[in-house]
Design an enzyme around this catalytic site. Structure first.
Site, mmCIF file in Angstrom:
data_model
loop_
_atom_site.group_PDB
_atom_site.id
_atom_site.type_symbol
_atom_site.label_atom_id
_atom_site.label_comp_id
_atom_site.label_asym_id
_atom_site.label_seq_id
_atom_site.Cartn_x
_atom_site.Cartn_y
_atom_site.Cartn_z
ATOM 1 N N LEU A 76 -7.466 9.625 3.535
ATOM 2 C CA LEU A 76 -7.079 8.264 3.889
ATOM 3 C C LEU A 76 -8.092 7.778 4.916
ATOM 4 O O LEU A 76 -8.458 8.518 5.829
ATOM 5 C CB LEU A 76 -5.670 8.215 4.484
ATOM 6 C CG LEU A 76 -4.489 8.332 3.515
ATOM 7 C CD1 LEU A 76 -3.174 8.296 4.291
ATOM 8 C CD2 LEU A 76 -4.497 7.224 2.479
ATOM 9 N N ASP A 77 -8.533 6.543 4.768
ATOM 10 C CA ASP A 77 -9.510 5.995 5.690
ATOM 11 C C ASP A 77 -8.996 6.022 7.130
ATOM 12 O O ASP A 77 -7.786 6.050 7.370
ATOM 13 C CB ASP A 77 -9.845 4.540 5.323
ATOM 14 C CG ASP A 77 -10.405 4.406 3.919
ATOM 15 O OD1 ASP A 77 -11.016 5.371 3.451
ATOM 16 O OD2 ASP A 77 -10.219 3.334 3.319
ATOM 17 N N PHE A 78 -9.923 5.925 8.059
ATOM 18 C CA PHE A 78 -9.611 5.889 9.484
ATOM 19 C C PHE A 78 -8.576 4.804 9.793
ATOM 20 O O PHE A 78 -7.649 5.017 10.581
ATOM 21 C CB PHE A 78 -10.913 5.630 10.252
ATOM 22 C CG PHE A 78 -10.783 5.667 11.747
ATOM 23 C CD1 PHE A 78 -10.670 6.875 12.424
ATOM 24 C CD2 PHE A 78 -10.814 4.496 12.489
ATOM 25 C CE1 PHE A 78 -10.570 6.921 13.808
ATOM 26 C CE2 PHE A 78 -10.714 4.523 13.875
ATOM 27 C CZ PHE A 78 -10.595 5.745 14.527
#
Length: 237
Positions: free
Chosen positions: A105-107
């Site tokens: 999952l992206d930052f």
């Protein structure tokens, strides 16, 4: 015990998924009986040969652990970050086994993230041929027209490759934003954000809320729970 492929042994030991294990082999980080092995086809008998990663012999196959974490924004899903940003494993208080994230999952993205030490299970989740759906809740700027939503549902070319059809449902409309539920089974980097950007609606907030039939539910942000066999069955239902 019969001989097994080296990458399968690494996955069984909870070191990485089979795909990531292949990369570790290519990098020369794995030895068999003290010799570096870089060929993908290498077969090993774990009962009679010593397999080591970065000089440390692999432990015998561990008890399999499956965790569902509600990842907060501002955390990275790697196990080490050179930039010193917070990592998701720091949230796993009480877990002593080495586990790794199933995908990323992206930052700036929050929500459901599975972590495990089961490489074969990870492969089933991530490999496109199994078509495991992931559902996201996206809040975007503006109101996508029916024509733009139809583009998402039918698939369109994105970075030279057509996207698979998505399932899209409008959850809420505000004067300047729209919240939608989007289900896809692809795992391209930042895919949901790029899909909406391509149709002219920037994503303002993004949260993964389900893997297959396994819902994030009321799990608090930053907390995790162990998954039961019934939970795991929901993913593939």
């Amino acid at each position: 015990m019969p001989e097994e492929r080296l990458q399968k042994i690494l996955a069984k030991a909870g070191l990485a998924s089979r795909r990531n294990a292949e990369e570790l082999i290519r990098q020369g980080k794995v030895t068999v009986d003290g010799k570096v092995v870089t060929e993908m086809g290498c077969r090993v008998d774990p009962d009679t040969q010593v397999v080591a990663f970065e000089g440390r012999p692999l432990r015998r196959e561990e008890e399999k652990i499956y965790l569902l974490l509600n990842k907060p924004r501002g955390y990275v899903t790697t196990l080490h970050d050179p930039q010193g940003r917070p990592i998701v494993s720091s949230l796993l208080t009480g877990i002593t086994s080495r586990v790794f994230p199933v995908g990323r999952l992206d930052f700036d993205t929050e929500g459901a993230l599975i972590l495990t030490n089961d490489g074969d299970f990870t492969e089933r989740i991530l490999h496109p041929r199994f078509e495991i759906e992931r559902t996201y809740q996206a809040t975007v700027r503006g109101l996508p027209t029916p024509e733009k939503i139809r583009l998402l549902e039918e698939g369109f070319e994105l970075e030279g490759k057509k996207t698979w059809p998505a399932k899209v449902r409008i959850v809420a409309k505000e004067p300047t934003t729209t919240t939608l539920e989007v289900t896809i089974h692809e795992g391209r980097k930042r895919q949901v954000r790029m899909m909406f950007q391509a149709i002219g609606h920037r994503v303002l907030a993004l949260k993964r809320i389900a893997y297959g039939g396994l819902q994030l539910g009321a799990l608090p942000t930053g907390k995790y729970r162990r998954l039961t066999p019934a939970d795991l069955a929901l993913i593939f239902s």
